[in-house]
Design an enzyme around this catalytic site. Structure first.
Site, PDB file in Angstrom:
ATOM      1  N   PRO A  85       0.796  -1.232   0.000  1.00 17.39           N
ATOM      2  CA  PRO A  85       0.000   0.000   0.000  1.00 17.39           C
ATOM      3  C   PRO A  85       0.830   1.284   0.000  1.00 17.39           C
ATOM      4  O   PRO A  85       1.861   1.359   0.653  1.00 17.39           O
ATOM      5  CB  PRO A  85      -0.817  -0.101   1.295  1.00 17.39           C
ATOM      6  CG  PRO A  85      -0.142  -1.153   2.118  1.00 17.39           C
ATOM      7  CD  PRO A  85       0.505  -2.087   1.155  1.00 17.39           C
TER       8      PRO A  85
ATOM      9  N   ARG B 271       4.121  11.049  -2.023  1.00 20.69           N
ATOM     10  CA  ARG B 271       3.976  10.848  -0.568  1.00 20.69           C
ATOM     11  C   ARG B 271       5.286  11.203   0.158  1.00 20.69           C
ATOM     12  O   ARG B 271       6.358  10.781  -0.250  1.00 20.69           O
ATOM     13  CB  ARG B 271       3.558   9.400  -0.251  1.00 20.69           C
ATOM     14  CG  ARG B 271       4.671   8.398  -0.331  1.00 20.69           C
ATOM     15  CD  ARG B 271       4.252   6.970  -0.048  1.00 20.69           C
ATOM     16  NE  ARG B 271       3.997   6.683   1.336  1.00 20.69           N
ATOM     17  CZ  ARG B 271       4.215   5.487   1.893  1.00 20.69           C
ATOM     18  NH1 ARG B 271       4.707   4.486   1.168  1.00 20.69           N
ATOM     19  NH2 ARG B 271       3.941   5.283   3.149  1.00 20.69           N
TER      20      ARG B 271
ATOM     21  N   TYR C  16      10.587   9.410   1.526  1.00 18.15           N
ATOM     22  CA  TYR C  16      10.632   8.399   0.460  1.00 18.15           C
ATOM     23  C   TYR C  16      11.244   8.904  -0.851  1.00 18.15           C
ATOM     24  O   TYR C  16      11.356   8.135  -1.806  1.00 18.15           O
ATOM     25  CB  TYR C  16       9.216   7.853   0.216  1.00 18.15           C
ATOM     26  CG  TYR C  16       8.633   7.188   1.449  1.00 18.15           C
ATOM     27  CD1 TYR C  16       9.186   6.015   1.950  1.00 18.15           C
ATOM     28  CD2 TYR C  16       7.561   7.757   2.130  1.00 18.15           C
ATOM     29  CE1 TYR C  16       8.681   5.415   3.096  1.00 18.15           C
ATOM     30  CE2 TYR C  16       7.043   7.164   3.276  1.00 18.15           C
ATOM     31  CZ  TYR C  16       7.604   5.995   3.751  1.00 18.15           C
ATOM     32  OH  TYR C  16       7.110   5.400   4.885  1.00 18.15           O
TER      33      TYR C  16
ATOM     34  N   ASN D 176       8.296  -5.150  -0.894  1.00 14.91           N
ATOM     35  CA  ASN D 176       8.145  -4.053   0.052  1.00 14.91           C
ATOM     36  C   ASN D 176       6.660  -4.041   0.434  1.00 14.91           C
ATOM     37  O   ASN D 176       5.833  -3.501  -0.297  1.00 14.91           O
ATOM     38  CB  ASN D 176       8.545  -2.719  -0.583  1.00 14.91           C
ATOM     39  CG  ASN D 176       8.458  -1.577   0.430  1.00 14.91           C
ATOM     40  OD1 ASN D 176       7.862  -1.730   1.505  1.00 14.91           O
ATOM     41  ND2 ASN D 176       9.031  -0.434   0.089  1.00 14.91           N
TER      42      ASN D 176
ATOM     43  N   ALA E 162       3.064  -0.696   4.839  1.00 17.86           N
ATOM     44  CA  ALA E 162       2.591  -0.764   6.225  1.00 17.86           C
ATOM     45  C   ALA E 162       2.229  -2.189   6.654  1.00 17.86           C
ATOM     46  O   ALA E 162       2.277  -2.496   7.851  1.00 17.86           O
ATOM     47  CB  ALA E 162       1.390   0.158   6.395  1.00 17.86           C
TER      48      ALA E 162
ATOM     49  N   HIS F  12       4.336  -4.437   9.087  1.00 18.03           N
ATOM     50  CA  HIS F  12       4.284  -4.352  10.547  1.00 18.03           C
ATOM     51  C   HIS F  12       3.043  -5.015  11.139  1.00 18.03           C
ATOM     52  O   HIS F  12       2.843  -4.961  12.346  1.00 18.03           O
ATOM     53  CB  HIS F  12       4.341  -2.875  10.966  1.00 18.03           C
ATOM     54  CG  HIS F  12       5.309  -2.067  10.157  1.00 18.03           C
ATOM     55  ND1 HIS F  12       6.657  -2.341  10.140  1.00 18.03           N
ATOM     56  CD2 HIS F  12       5.135  -1.021   9.288  1.00 18.03           C
ATOM     57  CE1 HIS F  12       7.261  -1.482   9.319  1.00 18.03           C
ATOM     58  NE2 HIS F  12       6.358  -0.683   8.785  1.00 18.03           N
TER      59      HIS F  12
ATOM     60  N   ASP G 164       2.673 -15.742   6.111  1.00 17.89           N
ATOM     61  CA  ASP G 164       2.287 -17.124   5.846  1.00 17.89           C
ATOM     62  C   ASP G 164       2.321 -17.460   4.359  1.00 17.89           C
ATOM     63  O   ASP G 164       2.700 -18.570   3.976  1.00 17.89           O
ATOM     64  CB  ASP G 164       0.878 -17.402   6.399  1.00 17.89           C
ATOM     65  CG  ASP G 164       0.867 -17.562   7.916  1.00 17.89           C
ATOM     66  OD1 ASP G 164       1.956 -17.670   8.507  1.00 17.89           O
ATOM     67  OD2 ASP G 164      -0.228 -17.581   8.511  1.00 17.89           O
TER      68      ASP G 164
ATOM     69  N   GLU H 280      13.135  -8.684   1.639  1.00 19.31           N
ATOM     70  CA  GLU H 280      12.297  -7.580   2.106  1.00 19.31           C
ATOM     71  C   GLU H 280      13.038  -6.264   1.845  1.00 19.31           C
ATOM     72  O   GLU H 280      14.228  -6.164   2.151  1.00 19.31           O
ATOM     73  CB  GLU H 280      12.099  -7.785   3.621  1.00 19.31           C
ATOM     74  CG  GLU H 280      11.387  -6.679   4.335  1.00 19.31           C
ATOM     75  CD  GLU H 280      11.486  -6.844   5.871  1.00 19.31           C
ATOM     76  OE1 GLU H 280      12.316  -7.638   6.372  1.00 19.31           O
ATOM     77  OE2 GLU H 280      10.719  -6.158   6.559  1.00 19.31           O
TER      78      GLU H 280
ATOM     79  N   HIS I 247      12.819  -1.935   2.238  1.00 17.51           N
ATOM     80  CA  HIS I 247      12.191  -0.693   2.699  1.00 17.51           C
ATOM     81  C   HIS I 247      13.029   0.467   2.219  1.00 17.51           C
ATOM     82  O   HIS I 247      14.259   0.446   2.380  1.00 17.51           O
ATOM     83  CB  HIS I 247      12.060  -0.664   4.222  1.00 17.51           C
ATOM     84  CG  HIS I 247      11.227  -1.791   4.724  1.00 17.51           C
ATOM     85  ND1 HIS I 247       9.867  -1.813   4.567  1.00 17.51           N
ATOM     86  CD2 HIS I 247      11.574  -2.967   5.299  1.00 17.51           C
ATOM     87  CE1 HIS I 247       9.407  -2.953   5.048  1.00 17.51           C
ATOM     88  NE2 HIS I 247      10.415  -3.669   5.493  1.00 17.51           N
ATOM     89  N   ILE I 248      12.357   1.441   1.653  1.00 20.22           N
ATOM     90  CA  ILE I 248      13.047   2.621   1.143  1.00 20.22           C
ATOM     91  C   ILE I 248      13.666   3.393   2.311  1.00 20.22           C
ATOM     92  O   ILE I 248      14.796   3.859   2.248  1.00 20.22           O
ATOM     93  CB  ILE I 248      12.049   3.493   0.349  1.00 20.22           C
ATOM     94  CG1 ILE I 248      11.583   2.713  -0.890  1.00 20.22           C
ATOM     95  CG2 ILE I 248      12.663   4.838  -0.034  1.00 20.22           C
ATOM     96  CD1 ILE I 248      10.353   3.294  -1.569  1.00 20.22           C
ATOM     97  N   SER I 249      12.901   3.527   3.377  1.00 19.02           N
ATOM     98  CA  SER I 249      13.365   4.271   4.552  1.00 19.02           C
ATOM     99  C   SER I 249      14.033   3.315   5.549  1.00 19.02           C
ATOM    100  O   SER I 249      13.911   2.085   5.433  1.00 19.02           O
ATOM    101  CB  SER I 249      12.180   4.967   5.223  1.00 19.02           C
ATOM    102  OG  SER I 249      11.284   3.997   5.756  1.00 19.02           O
TER     103      SER I 249
ATOM    104  N   ARG J   9       7.248   0.643  13.463  1.00 16.83           N
ATOM    105  CA  ARG J   9       7.876   0.293  12.177  1.00 16.83           C
ATOM    106  C   ARG J   9       9.084  -0.616  12.367  1.00 16.83           C
ATOM    107  O   ARG J   9       9.659  -1.126  11.418  1.00 16.83           O
ATOM    108  CB  ARG J   9       8.301   1.556  11.431  1.00 16.83           C
ATOM    109  CG  ARG J   9       7.146   2.362  10.911  1.00 16.83           C
ATOM    110  CD  ARG J   9       7.611   3.500  10.025  1.00 16.83           C
ATOM    111  NE  ARG J   9       6.663   4.582  10.070  1.00 16.83           N
ATOM    112  CZ  ARG J   9       5.563   4.660   9.320  1.00 16.83           C
ATOM    113  NH1 ARG J   9       5.308   3.752   8.411  1.00 16.83           N
ATOM    114  NH2 ARG J   9       4.738   5.684   9.447  1.00 16.83           N
TER     115      ARG J   9
END
Ligand code: DQA
Length: 145
Positions: free
Chosen positions: A9, A17, A22, A73, A76, A79, A86, A97, A99-101, A110
């Site tokens: 999302p 955003r 980001y 990625n 949200a 978390h 699963d 995995e 994450h940009i940040s 987070r």
């Protein structure tokens, strides 16, 4: 080798955003960057983005028997989502995995990742270049097999 890049999302809102967190690169230009990176490495790549948890689960399930590595990625859902964890475990496709940040240095909520337990590595805080690093990790993992 076929790689699937999944974004959760709000990642379709890249460039719009919270650019201080980001960056200003758009989702479209991120896909173009990944596509040309994969082309140069002779890797096949496909993309999926959804704001819906169940659609992300469906996408992971549909990768079974078809895809050699997943870059994910989950936004949200990282978390919160046991369902995505699963699904990754169910297909047991090597996954990284992204994450940009730098999630581990942000709010406490987070710093928890459900999906991490199903991933061979995590790349966080390297901006959108993290997706390319994840692809390298998967390519190396695939080459070792
Ligand atoms: C994110 C970090 C998450 O906490 C957030 O909800 C996102 C993006 C990142 O790429 O840094 O949507 O996964």
């Amino acid at each position: 080798m076929k790689i699937l890049v999944i974004n959760g999302p709000n990642l379709n809102m890249l460039g719009i955003r919270e650019p201080d967190i980001y960056g200003r690169e758009t989702y479209k230009s991120l896909l173009e960057k990944i596509e040309s990176y994969c082309k140069a490495k002779s890797l096949d790549v496909e993309f999926f983005q959804s704001n819906h948890e169940g659609s992300l689960v469906d996408c992971i399930q549909e990768a079974y028997g078809r895809i050699d590595g997943i870059v994910i990625n989950p936004g949200a859902y990282t978390h919160t989502s046991v369902a995505i964890l699963d699904a990754l475990k169910a297909v047991s496709i090597p996954a990284v995995e992204v994450h940009i940040s730098e999630v581990d240095k942000r709010e406490e909520f987070r710093q928890v990742s459900y999906v991490r337990a199903a991933c061979i590595a995590t790349v966080a805080g390297h901006g959108t270049d993290g997706y390319l690093e994840a692809i390298d990790i998967l390519a190396e993992n695939g080459a070792k097999k």
